[in-house]
Design a protein around this motif. Structure first.
Motif, PDB file in Angstrom:
ATOM      1  N   SER A  19      38.970  22.917  31.450  1.00  0.00           N
ATOM      2  CA  SER A  19      39.076  23.963  30.437  1.00  0.00           C
ATOM      3  C   SER A  19      40.525  24.151  30.021  1.00  0.00           C
ATOM      4  N   ASP A  20      41.417  24.148  30.993  1.00  0.00           N
ATOM      5  CA  ASP A  20      42.843  24.282  30.698  1.00  0.00           C
ATOM      6  C   ASP A  20      43.318  23.095  29.868  1.00  0.00           C
ATOM      7  N   LEU A  21      42.884  21.904  30.256  1.00  0.00           N
ATOM      8  CA  LEU A  21      43.265  20.693  29.529  1.00  0.00           C
ATOM      9  C   LEU A  21      42.784  20.744  28.082  1.00  0.00           C
ATOM     10  N   ALA A  22      41.507  21.083  27.884  1.00  0.00           N
ATOM     11  CA  ALA A  22      40.952  21.134  26.532  1.00  0.00           C
ATOM     12  C   ALA A  22      41.685  22.169  25.688  1.00  0.00           C
ATOM     13  N   GLY A  23      41.978  23.315  26.276  1.00  0.00           N
ATOM     14  CA  GLY A  23      42.706  24.347  25.547  1.00  0.00           C
ATOM     15  C   GLY A  23      44.085  23.882  25.128  1.00  0.00           C
ATOM     16  N   GLN A  24      44.793  23.211  26.044  1.00  0.00           N
ATOM     17  CA  GLN A  24      46.134  22.709  25.722  1.00  0.00           C
ATOM     18  C   GLN A  24      46.067  21.611  24.661  1.00  0.00           C
ATOM     19  N   PHE A  25      45.086  20.699  24.794  1.00  0.00           N
ATOM     20  CA  PHE A  25      44.965  19.610  23.827  1.00  0.00           C
ATOM     21  C   PHE A  25      44.687  20.157  22.432  1.00  0.00           C
ATOM     22  N   TRP A  26      43.702  21.046  22.327  1.00  0.00           N
ATOM     23  CA  TRP A  26      43.348  21.557  21.012  1.00  0.00           C
ATOM     24  C   TRP A  26      44.442  22.447  20.434  1.00  0.00           C
ATOM     25  N   ALA A  27      45.232  23.081  21.282  1.00  0.00           N
ATOM     26  CA  ALA A  27      46.344  23.901  20.785  1.00  0.00           C
ATOM     27  C   ALA A  27      47.383  23.047  20.066  1.00  0.00           C
ATOM     28  N   THR A  28      47.489  21.774  20.449  1.00  0.00           N
ATOM     29  CA  THR A  28      48.479  20.898  19.797  1.00  0.00           C
ATOM     30  C   THR A  28      48.052  20.479  18.395  1.00  0.00           C
ATOM     31  N   THR A  29      46.813  20.789  18.014  1.00  0.00           N
ATOM     32  CA  THR A  29      46.311  20.322  16.722  1.00  0.00           C
ATOM     33  C   THR A  29      46.613  21.288  15.581  1.00  0.00           C
ATOM     34  N   ILE A  30      47.218  22.418  15.886  1.00  0.00           N
ATOM     35  CA  ILE A  30      47.430  23.433  14.855  1.00  0.00           C
ATOM     36  C   ILE A  30      48.218  22.893  13.672  1.00  0.00           C
ATOM     37  N   ASP A  31      49.182  22.017  13.932  1.00  0.00           N
ATOM     38  CA  ASP A  31      49.991  21.491  12.827  1.00  0.00           C
ATOM     39  C   ASP A  31      49.639  20.042  12.478  1.00  0.00           C
ATOM     40  N   THR A  32      48.491  19.568  12.947  1.00  0.00           N
ATOM     41  CA  THR A  32      48.127  18.176  12.695  1.00  0.00           C
ATOM     42  C   THR A  32      47.818  17.936  11.228  1.00  0.00           C
ATOM     43  N   ILE A  33      47.121  18.861  10.617  1.00  0.00           N
ATOM     44  CA  ILE A  33      46.709  18.729   9.233  1.00  0.00           C
ATOM     45  C   ILE A  33      47.522  19.711   8.403  1.00  0.00           C
ATOM     46  N   PRO A  34      47.993  19.320   7.216  1.00  0.00           N
ATOM     47  CA  PRO A  34      48.801  20.232   6.402  1.00  0.00           C
ATOM     48  C   PRO A  34      48.125  21.585   6.205  1.00  0.00           C
ATOM     49  N   SER A  35      48.918  22.629   6.194  1.00  0.00           N
ATOM     50  CA  SER A  35      48.386  23.985   6.191  1.00  0.00           C
ATOM     51  C   SER A  35      47.509  24.280   4.981  1.00  0.00           C
ATOM     52  N   TYR A  36      47.743  23.586   3.854  1.00  0.00           N
ATOM     53  CA  TYR A  36      46.932  23.864   2.675  1.00  0.00           C
ATOM     54  C   TYR A  36      45.514  23.307   2.808  1.00  0.00           C
ATOM     55  N   ASP A  37      45.278  22.491   3.804  1.00  0.00           N
ATOM     56  CA  ASP A  37      43.968  21.870   3.974  1.00  0.00           C
ATOM     57  C   ASP A  37      43.579  21.874   5.450  1.00  0.00           C
ATOM     58  N   TYR A  38      43.961  22.928   6.169  1.00  0.00           N
ATOM     59  CA  TYR A  38      43.798  22.886   7.620  1.00  0.00           C
ATOM     60  C   TYR A  38      42.446  23.399   8.110  1.00  0.00           C
ATOM     61  N   THR A  39      41.767  22.585   8.782  1.00  0.00           N
ATOM     62  CA  THR A  39      40.776  22.968   9.778  1.00  0.00           C
ATOM     63  C   THR A  39      40.622  21.757  10.675  1.00  0.00           C
ATOM     64  N   TYR A  40      40.735  21.964  11.965  1.00  0.00           N
ATOM     65  CA  TYR A  40      40.522  20.877  12.915  1.00  0.00           C
ATOM     66  C   TYR A  40      39.126  21.072  13.487  1.00  0.00           C
ATOM     67  N   PHE A  41      38.316  20.054  13.401  1.00  0.00           N
ATOM     68  CA  PHE A  41      36.939  20.133  13.874  1.00  0.00           C
ATOM     69  C   PHE A  41      36.771  19.342  15.171  1.00  0.00           C
ATOM     70  N   MET A  42      35.691  19.609  15.867  1.00  0.00           N
ATOM     71  CA  MET A  42      35.393  18.898  17.107  1.00  0.00           C
ATOM     72  C   MET A  42      34.622  17.616  16.775  1.00  0.00           C
ATOM     73  N   TRP A  43      35.235  16.806  15.927  1.00  0.00           N
ATOM     74  CA  TRP A  43      34.562  15.611  15.420  1.00  0.00           C
ATOM     75  C   TRP A  43      34.008  14.740  16.549  1.00  0.00           C
ATOM     76  N   ASP A  44      34.906  14.243  17.399  1.00  0.00           N
ATOM     77  CA  ASP A  44      34.520  13.257  18.415  1.00  0.00           C
ATOM     78  C   ASP A  44      33.739  13.878  19.564  1.00  0.00           C
ATOM     79  N   VAL A  45      34.116  15.087  19.931  1.00  0.00           N
ATOM     80  CA  VAL A  45      33.414  15.762  21.028  1.00  0.00           C
ATOM     81  C   VAL A  45      31.971  16.053  20.629  1.00  0.00           C
TER      82      VAL A  45
END
Length: 318
Positions: free
Chosen positions: A226-252
């Motif tokens: 749970s800690d690992l998943a939380g840390q991993f997903w927290a790093t995705t906040i800036d993955t996609i430009p803010s004007y088009d941001y939503t990170y989905f659980m695609w692979d999971v």
């Protein structure tokens, strides 16, 4: 999901946070025997993705699972800032001090790994693709008879009845990235008439990584995964430009299909994939002359989120 025998699964991922959590989820599934992990250097730089993969396998006490790294590169590269993400993951507190005796120099090529594992298989193998399909297509092009060893292919790919997530020069926006990376191989995959299940954006759009979910995950952060998943997903906040941001659980989400298929609504349809032009990578319905596949059209997100929280509410036994 209950089953009397384990299913053999080969995972081919492309090194994003979601891919690594998919591998963890497979390791936590009682009915799955993960027999190999192949890496496509698409949404990652291969060396970094190998390191993260080996760290997680080491933590789980599963360095017996062989790892392969692909040497094929797609036509349309992922953005470099996305590909650098595994290096950040390796620096997180939960991973940085995990040492492995293996390294990128000790892993075989993905083609060798997939070929060997399919040849050795005494029962049909399930293949989970959470990145592009290039490695698998290359293997089947070399030895088409190996298709007989494949019991199912689940692929996180495509956008059937929804808009795609590719936003790049000279593209019309109809494609999904895993297909767009190598649209030629994607189109070729359909030619093998494999038992294909697509988990496209049509379904994954229902399961964003929300702050509400991350808060629920943080409440059980005393458990490693749970800690690992939380840390991993927290790093995705800036993955996609803010004007088009939503990170989905695609692979999971695609991975969870192997365990909770009852949570999905599906449809069997004929499709085709455009291999070139401004719509390269577009996955579309083609009744009467396409390839028959199963597609996920939706998911019970409460069922899925509950399942995920339950599985990650664990820690490695080692």
């Amino acid at each position: 999901m209950t089953t009397s025998a384990k299913i053999s699964v080969l995972l081919d991922h492309d090194g994003s946070a979601d891919d690594f959590l998919s591998m963890v989820l497979l390791l936590l599934m009682d009915h799955v025997d993960l027999i190999g992990v192949s890496i496509t250097p698409a949404d990652c730089y291969g060396e970094n993705a190998v390191e993260t993969t080996l760290k997680l396998l080491s933590k789980a006490g599963r360095l017996d699972i062989p790892v392969g790294l692909g040497n094929l590169h797609g036509i349309n590269a992922f953005p470099s800032e996305w590909r650098a993400r595994p290096k950040i993951l390796n620096a997180l507190p939960l991973l940085i001090n995990i040492d492995t005796t293996a390294s990128v120099s000790t892993v075989v090529s993905s083609q060798v790994l997939l070929t060997q594992k399919l040849k050795e298989a005494e029962a049909p193998v399930s293949i989970l693709l959470t990145g592009p399909c290039t490695n698998l297509v290359q293997v089947l092009a070399q030895e088409p008879s190996l298709a007989q060893k494949i019991g199912s292919v689940v692929w996180m790919a495509g956008a059937i009845d929804v808009v795609g997530n590719v936003r790049t020069f000279n593209h019309d926006g109809t494609a999904e990235w895993n297909v767009f990376w190598d649209p030629i191989s994607s189109a070729k995959l359909l030619q093998y008439s494999l038992p294909l299940t697509f988990i496209p954006l049509d379904a994954t759009n229902a399961v964003p990584v929300t702050f509400d979910f991350l808060k629920r995950l943080a409440l059980q952060s005393n458990h490693f995964y749970s800690d690992l998943a939380g840390q991993f997903w927290a790093t995705t906040i800036d993955t996609i430009p803010s004007y088009d941001y939503t990170y989905f659980m695609w692979d999971v989400l695609a991975t969870s299909y192997l365990a909770i298929p009852e949570a999905f609504t599906t449809e069997t349809i004929e499709i085709d994939i455009l291999s070139s032009g401004p719509g390269a990578g577009r996955t579309y319905r083609k009744p009467g002359s396409g390839q028959w596949v199963t597609i996920a059209t939706g998911v019970n997100k409460d069922h899925f989120y509950t399942y995920l929280l339950d599985k990650f509410n664990q820690s490695p036994t080692t």
